[in-house]
Design a protein around this motif. Structure first.
Motif, PDB file in Angstrom:
ATOM      1  N   ASP A  89       0.733  -1.254   0.194  1.00 40.40           N
ATOM      2  CA  ASP A  89      -0.032  -0.084  -0.031  1.00 40.40           C
ATOM      3  C   ASP A  89       0.885   1.337  -0.097  1.00 40.40           C
ATOM      4  OD1 ASP A  89      -2.631   1.333  -0.070  1.00 40.40           O
ATOM      5  OD2 ASP A  89      -2.212   1.852   2.197  1.00 40.40           O
ATOM      6  N   GLU A  90       1.775   1.170   0.730  1.00 41.28           N
ATOM      7  CA  GLU A  90       2.984   2.473   0.726  1.00 41.28           C
ATOM      8  C   GLU A  90       3.479   2.665  -0.431  1.00 41.28           C
ATOM      9  OE1 GLU A  90       4.599   2.804   5.512  1.00 41.28           O
ATOM     10  OE2 GLU A  90       5.550   1.529   3.724  1.00 41.28           O
ATOM     11  N   ARG A  91       4.083   1.565  -1.191  1.00 39.14           N
ATOM     12  CA  ARG A  91       4.642   1.502  -2.375  1.00 39.14           C
ATOM     13  C   ARG A  91       3.736   1.810  -3.608  1.00 39.14           C
ATOM     14  NH1 ARG A  91       7.507  -2.884  -1.796  1.00 39.14           N
ATOM     15  NH2 ARG A  91       5.870  -4.322  -2.780  1.00 39.14           N
ATOM     16  N   LEU A  92       2.513   1.459  -3.519  1.00 34.59           N
ATOM     17  CA  LEU A  92       1.588   1.854  -4.689  1.00 34.59           C
ATOM     18  C   LEU A  92       1.208   3.386  -4.407  1.00 34.59           C
ATOM     19  CD1 LEU A  92      -0.325  -1.215  -5.263  1.00 34.59           C
ATOM     20  CD2 LEU A  92       1.577  -0.350  -6.613  1.00 34.59           C
ATOM     21  N   LYS A  93       0.992   3.875  -3.107  1.00 34.12           N
ATOM     22  CA  LYS A  93       0.625   5.283  -2.950  1.00 34.12           C
ATOM     23  C   LYS A  93       1.798   6.220  -3.236  1.00 34.12           C
ATOM     24  CE  LYS A  93      -2.726   4.517   0.835  1.00 34.12           C
ATOM     25  NZ  LYS A  93      -3.102   4.608   2.189  1.00 34.12           N
ATOM     26  N   GLU A  94       3.107   5.641  -3.364  1.00 33.16           N
ATOM     27  CA  GLU A  94       4.206   6.569  -3.680  1.00 33.16           C
ATOM     28  C   GLU A  94       4.202   6.445  -5.047  1.00 33.16           C
ATOM     29  OE1 GLU A  94       7.761   4.988  -2.037  1.00 33.16           O
ATOM     30  OE2 GLU A  94       7.339   5.695  -0.069  1.00 33.16           O
ATOM     31  N   ALA A  95       3.854   5.327  -5.673  1.00 35.58           N
ATOM     32  CA  ALA A  95       3.743   5.162  -7.237  1.00 35.58           C
ATOM     33  C   ALA A  95       2.690   6.068  -7.814  1.00 35.58           C
ATOM     34  CB  ALA A  95       3.609   3.942  -7.565  1.00 35.58           C
ATOM     35  N   LYS A  96       1.546   6.301  -7.012  1.00 36.30           N
ATOM     36  CA  LYS A  96       0.530   7.158  -7.642  1.00 36.30           C
ATOM     37  C   LYS A  96       0.860   8.530  -7.761  1.00 36.30           C
ATOM     38  CE  LYS A  96      -4.386   8.175  -6.188  1.00 36.30           C
ATOM     39  NZ  LYS A  96      -5.392   8.131  -5.078  1.00 36.30           N
ATOM     40  N   GLU A  97       1.917   8.920  -6.857  1.00 41.58           N
ATOM     41  CA  GLU A  97       2.568  10.259  -6.970  1.00 41.58           C
ATOM     42  C   GLU A  97       3.700  10.428  -7.773  1.00 41.58           C
ATOM     43  OE1 GLU A  97       1.096  13.083  -5.478  1.00 41.58           O
ATOM     44  OE2 GLU A  97      -0.620  11.809  -4.895  1.00 41.58           O
ATOM     45  N   ASN A  98       4.494   9.385  -7.872  1.00 41.34           N
ATOM     46  CA  ASN A  98       5.870   9.532  -8.493  1.00 41.34           C
ATOM     47  C   ASN A  98       6.057   8.748  -9.723  1.00 41.34           C
ATOM     48  OD1 ASN A  98       6.438  11.569  -6.527  1.00 41.34           O
ATOM     49  ND2 ASN A  98       7.159   9.627  -5.014  1.00 41.34           N
ATOM     50  N   ASN A  99       5.217   7.606  -9.952  1.00 43.00           N
ATOM     51  CA  ASN A  99       5.573   6.542 -10.791  1.00 43.00           C
ATOM     52  C   ASN A  99       4.089   6.069 -11.414  1.00 43.00           C
ATOM     53  OD1 ASN A  99       6.419   5.090 -12.877  1.00 43.00           O
ATOM     54  ND2 ASN A  99       7.521   3.349 -11.296  1.00 43.00           N
ATOM     55  N   PRO A 100       3.291   7.074 -11.821  1.00 39.45           N
ATOM     56  CA  PRO A 100       1.904   6.562 -12.109  1.00 39.45           C
ATOM     57  C   PRO A 100       1.786   5.680 -13.060  1.00 39.45           C
ATOM     58  CG  PRO A 100       2.598   8.701 -13.018  1.00 39.45           C
ATOM     59  CD  PRO A 100       3.351   8.713 -12.121  1.00 39.45           C
ATOM     60  N   ALA A 101       3.002   5.407 -14.076  1.00 39.80           N
ATOM     61  CA  ALA A 101       2.882   4.584 -15.233  1.00 39.80           C
ATOM     62  C   ALA A 101       2.971   3.147 -14.582  1.00 39.80           C
ATOM     63  CB  ALA A 101       4.288   4.682 -16.049  1.00 39.80           C
ATOM     64  N   TYR A 102       3.526   2.969 -13.502  1.00 35.52           N
ATOM     65  CA  TYR A 102       3.809   1.739 -12.651  1.00 35.52           C
ATOM     66  C   TYR A 102       2.423   1.191 -12.306  1.00 35.52           C
ATOM     67  CZ  TYR A 102       4.945  -2.250  -9.451  1.00 35.52           C
ATOM     68  OH  TYR A 102       5.157  -3.287  -8.909  1.00 35.52           O
ATOM     69  N   LEU A 103       1.632   2.033 -11.600  1.00 36.80           N
ATOM     70  CA  LEU A 103       0.327   1.973 -11.041  1.00 36.80           C
ATOM     71  C   LEU A 103      -0.652   1.578 -12.006  1.00 36.80           C
ATOM     72  CD1 LEU A 103      -1.633   1.857  -8.640  1.00 36.80           C
ATOM     73  CD2 LEU A 103      -1.776   4.276  -8.888  1.00 36.80           C
ATOM     74  N   GLU A 104      -0.263   2.197 -13.166  1.00 36.65           N
ATOM     75  CA  GLU A 104      -1.443   1.864 -14.295  1.00 36.65           C
ATOM     76  C   GLU A 104      -1.103   0.606 -14.825  1.00 36.65           C
ATOM     77  OE1 GLU A 104      -2.156   3.473 -18.957  1.00 36.65           O
ATOM     78  OE2 GLU A 104      -0.865   4.556 -17.717  1.00 36.65           O
ATOM     79  N   GLN A 105       0.178   0.106 -14.675  1.00 38.27           N
ATOM     80  CA  GLN A 105       0.447  -1.343 -15.210  1.00 38.27           C
ATOM     81  C   GLN A 105       0.005  -2.413 -14.193  1.00 38.27           C
ATOM     82  OE1 GLN A 105       4.918  -2.097 -14.843  1.00 38.27           O
ATOM     83  NE2 GLN A 105       4.656  -4.072 -16.285  1.00 38.27           N
ATOM     84  N   VAL A 106      -0.168  -2.095 -13.054  1.00 36.84           N
ATOM     85  CA  VAL A 106      -0.854  -2.878 -11.964  1.00 36.84           C
ATOM     86  C   VAL A 106      -2.216  -2.919 -12.100  1.00 36.84           C
ATOM     87  CG1 VAL A 106      -1.311  -3.149  -9.611  1.00 36.84           C
ATOM     88  CG2 VAL A 106       0.983  -2.525 -10.179  1.00 36.84           C
TER      89      VAL A 106
END
Length: 297
Positions: A89-106
């Motif tokens: 959850d922490e990692r994905l919340k960080e991705a939401k802010e800093n690496n949206p492409a990764y969250l989009e892949q998930v």
């Protein structure tokens, strides 16, 4: 009324069924509503990431999304589940802010399986954090009908609850007091010893059993020498190594131990007046009768 999306995890529904039982009766007695996530998947207990970080993140993004679809925080009574899902959850919340492409892949993987997307709108909470932070120790004290006077309790936090995430609520990961504060609230005496925040050895037990049992044995001996009547853990995997395998531990270290190991909700439930028969205390490998006799049950 406190409501949570309930993630019981695998071990509590199998080898530690008493944890599932005691959590159900305790939360009902406290007026806490659990909405069980029947479609949730195993968190992986840290093994998914050995093959793929993306796999661990996707599986647990789905678990969190199930809670988000109910607009509820996700609650678990397993420290390992808390550590894994909370860190994702922490990692994905960080991705939401800093690496949206990764969250989009998930979320693309989730969409292929017709699952709700991860939005990052929920929280992941262990039962301990819910009791201490949401319910509150003052309100818990008001529910105590049988003080655990004279019972010496040694907390065994283990490692996942305290150090798997970058930050934890309501406690210090190196000098925790949350479980000891619960003990005091229930009328019990907290026992301090060196190994209470260390690994129980369970992760080693499948390929280095002797070393795992030596670790567990050292912790149990320290707790006994400090005057503990029992250990109390918030993690069913720790419980397996400390209770279920205690006879094997004794053989490895060449010493009789016989220290009962309780799940956190079992201890709290005894103090709020729930009969021991409803808590699965008869399922433990190390007998819990000495504890019950000391408390007058």
């Amino acid at each position: 009324m406190f409501r949570y999306a309930y993630f019981p995890g695998c071990v509590a529904q199998g080898a530690c069924r008493e944890l599932y039982m005691s959590t159900a009766v305790l939360t009902q007695a406290l007026g806490i509503e659990l909405v069980e996530l029947k479609k949730a998947a195993c968190c992986g207990s840290g093994t998914y990431k050995e093959d793929s970080q993306l796999l661990e993140d996707t599986v647990n993004a789905r678990n969190i999304a199930l809670a988000e679809s109910l607009n509820l925080p996700l609650l678990t009574h397993c420290s390992t589940c808390q550590g894994v899902i909370g860190h994702v959850d922490e990692r994905l919340k960080e991705a939401k802010e800093n690496n949206p492409a990764y969250l989009e892949q998930v979320n693309e993987f989730l969409a292929k399986e017709h699952c709700s997307p991860y939005r990052g709108t929920s929280e992941v909470k262990h039962l301990l954090w819910a009791l201490v932070g949401d319910y509150g120790l003052e309100q818990l004290q008001e529910r105590v009908t049988k003080k655990l006077s004279g019972l010496n309790c040694a907390a065994f936090y283990g490692c996942y609850l305290l150090r798997a995430q970058k930050s934890i609520p309501f406690d210090n990961p190196f000098q925790p007091e949350s479980m000891e504060n619960v003990f005091r609230t229930l009328g019990a005496n907290p026992i301090y010893y060196r190994g209470r925040t260390q690994c129980c050895g369970w992760p080693l037990s499948s390929y280095a059993a002797t070393q795992a049992f030596k670790m567990a044995g050292a912790h149990i001996q320290e707790a006994i020498e400090a005057g503990a009547d029992c250990m109390v853990t918030p993690c069913p995997l720790c419980h397996l190594n400390l209770d279920s395998r205690q006879p094997e531990v004794e053989k490895v270290i060449g010493k009789k131990l016989g220290l009962p190991v309780l799940h956190l909700p079992q201890l709290v439930a005894l103090a709020v007046g729930i009969e021991p028969e409803k808590l699965g205390l008869n399922r433990h490998v190390v007998s819990t009768k000495p504890i019950l006799e000391k408390l007058g049950f």
